[in-house]
Design a protein around this motif. Structure first.
Motif, PDB file in Angstrom:
ATOM      1  N   ILE A  10       0.687  -0.766   0.337  1.00  0.00           N
ATOM      2  CA  ILE A  10      -0.079  -0.343   0.177  1.00  0.00           C
ATOM      3  C   ILE A  10       0.798   1.464  -0.021  1.00  0.00           C
ATOM      4  CG2 ILE A  10      -1.939   1.531   1.800  1.00  0.00           C
ATOM      5  CD1 ILE A  10      -2.839  -0.910   2.216  1.00  0.00           C
ATOM      6  N   VAL A  11       1.591   1.118   0.888  1.00  0.00           N
ATOM      7  CA  VAL A  11       3.322   2.289   0.785  1.00  0.00           C
ATOM      8  C   VAL A  11       3.595   2.535  -0.570  1.00  0.00           C
ATOM      9  CG1 VAL A  11       4.867   3.509   2.514  1.00  0.00           C
ATOM     10  CG2 VAL A  11       3.217   1.760   3.456  1.00  0.00           C
ATOM     11  N   THR A  12       4.137   1.264  -1.259  1.00  0.00           N
ATOM     12  CA  THR A  12       4.862   1.427  -2.513  1.00  0.00           C
ATOM     13  C   THR A  12       3.978   2.108  -3.381  1.00  0.00           C
ATOM     14  OG1 THR A  12       6.140  -0.368  -1.025  1.00  0.00           O
ATOM     15  CG2 THR A  12       5.617   0.330  -3.547  1.00  0.00           C
ATOM     16  N   GLU A  13       2.702   1.608  -3.120  1.00  0.00           N
ATOM     17  CA  GLU A  13       1.723   1.419  -4.807  1.00  0.00           C
ATOM     18  C   GLU A  13       1.157   3.509  -4.595  1.00  0.00           C
ATOM     19  OE1 GLU A  13       1.751   0.845  -7.580  1.00  0.00           O
ATOM     20  OE2 GLU A  13       2.655  -1.370  -6.838  1.00  0.00           O
ATOM     21  N   ALA A  14       1.065   3.958  -3.222  1.00  0.00           N
ATOM     22  CA  ALA A  14       1.088   4.878  -2.802  1.00  0.00           C
ATOM     23  C   ALA A  14       1.834   6.333  -3.659  1.00  0.00           C
ATOM     24  CB  ALA A  14       0.103   5.290  -1.289  1.00  0.00           C
ATOM     25  N   LEU A  15       2.987   5.669  -2.195  1.00  0.00           N
ATOM     26  CA  LEU A  15       3.989   6.437  -2.846  1.00  0.00           C
ATOM     27  C   LEU A  15       4.293   7.526  -4.848  1.00  0.00           C
ATOM     28  CD1 LEU A  15       6.524   5.834  -0.126  1.00  0.00           C
ATOM     29  CD2 LEU A  15       5.199   8.330  -0.176  1.00  0.00           C
ATOM     30  N   GLN A  16       4.077   6.141  -4.966  1.00  0.00           N
ATOM     31  CA  GLN A  16       4.440   6.231  -6.674  1.00  0.00           C
ATOM     32  C   GLN A  16       3.040   7.053  -6.928  1.00  0.00           C
ATOM     33  OE1 GLN A  16       4.448   2.317  -8.604  1.00  0.00           O
ATOM     34  NE2 GLN A  16       6.287   2.021  -7.817  1.00  0.00           N
ATOM     35  N   LEU A  17       1.642   6.908  -7.072  1.00  0.00           N
ATOM     36  CA  LEU A  17       0.468   7.439  -7.872  1.00  0.00           C
ATOM     37  C   LEU A  17       0.650   8.922  -6.972  1.00  0.00           C
ATOM     38  CD1 LEU A  17      -2.151   5.201  -7.325  1.00  0.00           C
ATOM     39  CD2 LEU A  17      -1.394   5.733  -8.925  1.00  0.00           C
ATOM     40  N   PHE A  18       1.113   9.246  -5.593  1.00  0.00           N
ATOM     41  CA  PHE A  18       1.300  10.571  -4.915  1.00  0.00           C
ATOM     42  C   PHE A  18       1.954  11.450  -5.684  1.00  0.00           C
ATOM     43  CE2 PHE A  18       0.650   9.021   0.029  1.00  0.00           C
ATOM     44  CZ  PHE A  18      -0.780   9.089  -0.784  1.00  0.00           C
ATOM     45  N   ALA A  19       3.269  10.851  -6.105  1.00  0.00           N
ATOM     46  CA  ALA A  19       3.979  11.512  -6.862  1.00  0.00           C
ATOM     47  C   ALA A  19       4.153  11.460  -8.266  1.00  0.00           C
ATOM     48  CB  ALA A  19       5.413  10.546  -7.370  1.00  0.00           C
ATOM     49  N   ARG A  20       3.148  10.936  -9.324  1.00  0.00           N
ATOM     50  CA  ARG A  20       2.583  11.372 -10.394  1.00  0.00           C
ATOM     51  C   ARG A  20       1.319  12.041  -9.939  1.00  0.00           C
ATOM     52  NH1 ARG A  20       2.144   5.677 -11.873  1.00  0.00           N
ATOM     53  NH2 ARG A  20       0.197   5.289 -11.232  1.00  0.00           N
ATOM     54  N   ARG A  21       0.613  11.477  -9.457  1.00  0.00           N
ATOM     55  CA  ARG A  21      -0.327  13.034  -9.563  1.00  0.00           C
ATOM     56  C   ARG A  21      -0.573  13.868  -8.296  1.00  0.00           C
ATOM     57  NH1 ARG A  21      -5.030   7.372 -10.850  1.00  0.00           N
ATOM     58  NH2 ARG A  21      -3.873   6.416 -12.454  1.00  0.00           N
ATOM     59  N   GLY A  22      -0.125  13.731  -7.572  1.00  0.00           N
ATOM     60  CA  GLY A  22      -0.715  14.599  -6.402  1.00  0.00           C
ATOM     61  C   GLY A  22      -1.123  13.940  -5.420  1.00  0.00           C
ATOM     62  N   PHE A  23      -0.545  14.307  -4.165  1.00  0.00           N
ATOM     63  CA  PHE A  23      -1.892  13.752  -2.651  1.00  0.00           C
ATOM     64  C   PHE A  23      -2.737  13.491  -2.810  1.00  0.00           C
ATOM     65  CE2 PHE A  23      -3.945  13.575   1.365  1.00  0.00           C
ATOM     66  CZ  PHE A  23      -2.836  12.824   1.454  1.00  0.00           C
ATOM     67  N   ARG A  24      -3.285  14.825  -3.094  1.00  0.00           N
ATOM     68  CA  ARG A  24      -4.519  15.084  -3.867  1.00  0.00           C
ATOM     69  C   ARG A  24      -5.324  14.599  -4.327  1.00  0.00           C
ATOM     70  NH1 ARG A  24      -1.848  20.470  -2.920  1.00  0.00           N
ATOM     71  NH2 ARG A  24      -2.534  21.556  -1.228  1.00  0.00           N
ATOM     72  N   GLY A  25      -4.761  14.646  -5.306  1.00  0.00           N
ATOM     73  CA  GLY A  25      -5.235  13.890  -7.149  1.00  0.00           C
ATOM     74  C   GLY A  25      -5.431  12.405  -6.748  1.00  0.00           C
ATOM     75  N   THR A  26      -4.878  11.673  -5.879  1.00  0.00           N
ATOM     76  CA  THR A  26      -4.862  10.067  -5.576  1.00  0.00           C
ATOM     77  C   THR A  26      -5.769   9.859  -5.111  1.00  0.00           C
ATOM     78  OG1 THR A  26      -2.572  10.078  -6.185  1.00  0.00           O
ATOM     79  CG2 THR A  26      -3.920   8.427  -5.094  1.00  0.00           C
ATOM     80  N   THR A  27      -7.312   8.730  -4.724  1.00  0.00           N
ATOM     81  CA  THR A  27      -8.158   8.699  -4.699  1.00  0.00           C
ATOM     82  C   THR A  27      -7.954   7.069  -3.684  1.00  0.00           C
ATOM     83  OG1 THR A  27      -9.366   6.644  -6.058  1.00  0.00           O
ATOM     84  CG2 THR A  27      -9.672   9.803  -5.382  1.00  0.00           C
ATOM     85  N   VAL A  28      -8.460   7.140  -2.550  1.00  0.00           N
ATOM     86  CA  VAL A  28      -8.245   5.579  -1.624  1.00  0.00           C
ATOM     87  C   VAL A  28      -7.860   4.378  -2.687  1.00  0.00           C
ATOM     88  CG1 VAL A  28      -8.664   4.050   0.490  1.00  0.00           C
ATOM     89  CG2 VAL A  28      -8.529   6.885   0.421  1.00  0.00           C
TER      90      VAL A  28
END
Length: 212
Positions: A10-28
């Motif tokens: 979860i941490v690994t995939e979330a960091l990749q998404l946060f870096a690419r789309r931004g924290f606000r732009g990534t949903t749970v």
């Protein structure tokens, strides 16, 4: 190879998404889908209370890896300036590559999480600068240098620039290979140390002649 737990994935995939789309732009739901969990079925909340907590875990994981690597580096009894500078440059560039996701997140969403951004600076960026100062203290010894902190910042900044340009444009500065860049980086600072040593010797000789 050790298999990641669901929490780690979860941490690994979330960091990749946060870096690419931004924290606000990534949903749970997007994080859950990337991990292989049923989207919006509550799988993430079995491991974390919130999306913010996932980000905190990612920062903590990276900080722990950084501190472990730095501790191992400090234990190496080199004593040879060229070997030490080469190792520092290789380690620094490797660490900067690992930091890219985290730095992108801080750049995009640091204003939303000032405390987390401050923690990244306090536990990763600032120690990196202090380590660079320590390296130059060993390299230069008692040789006269006007501002050791500024010198270390210049040396570290060139490593950072190499990684930033590579990340932004898909190729390093001047298309210079990493090994060639490291070799040139080491040569620059060894030359600087030699010049400082020559300056110190000249001053000492001048003082000695002045006493006769």
């Amino acid at each position: 190879m050790k298999q990641e737990s669901t929490r780690e994935r979860i941490v690994t995939e979330a960091l990749q998404l946060f870096a690419r789309r931004g924290f606000r732009g990534t949903t749970v739901g997007e994080i859950e889908q990337a991990v292989g969990l049923a989207p919006r079925a509550g799988g993430l909340y079995k491991h974390f209370r919130s999306k913010e907590e996932v980000l905190e875990a990612g920062i903590e994981r990276h900080v722990s890896e950084f501190e472990s690597m730095r501790s191992a580096l400090e234990m190496l009894p080199l004593g040879d300036p060229r070997s030490e500078l080469t190792l520092i440059a290789r380690w620094g560039l490797a660490e900067l590559r690992e930091e890219q996701q985290l730095m992108k997140i801080v750049q995009k969403d640091g204003d939303q999480f000032p405390k987390l951004a401050a923690e990244v600076h306090q536990r990763i960026i600032a120690p990196g600068h202090r380590e660079a100062v320590t390296v130059f203290e060993r390299l230069l010894g008692e040789r006269p240098v006007a501002n050791l902190e500024a010198l270390a910042a210049v040396a570290l900044g060139s490593l950072v620039d190499y990684r930033i340009e590579e990340s932004m444009f898909g190729s390093p500065p001047g298309d210079v290979a990493e090994d060639d860049f490291i070799e040139a980086w080491v040569e620059v600072w060894l030359t600087f140390a030699d010049a400082a040593s020559s300056q110190e010797k000249t001053v000492e000789e001048g003082v000695a002649h002045g006493t006769h």
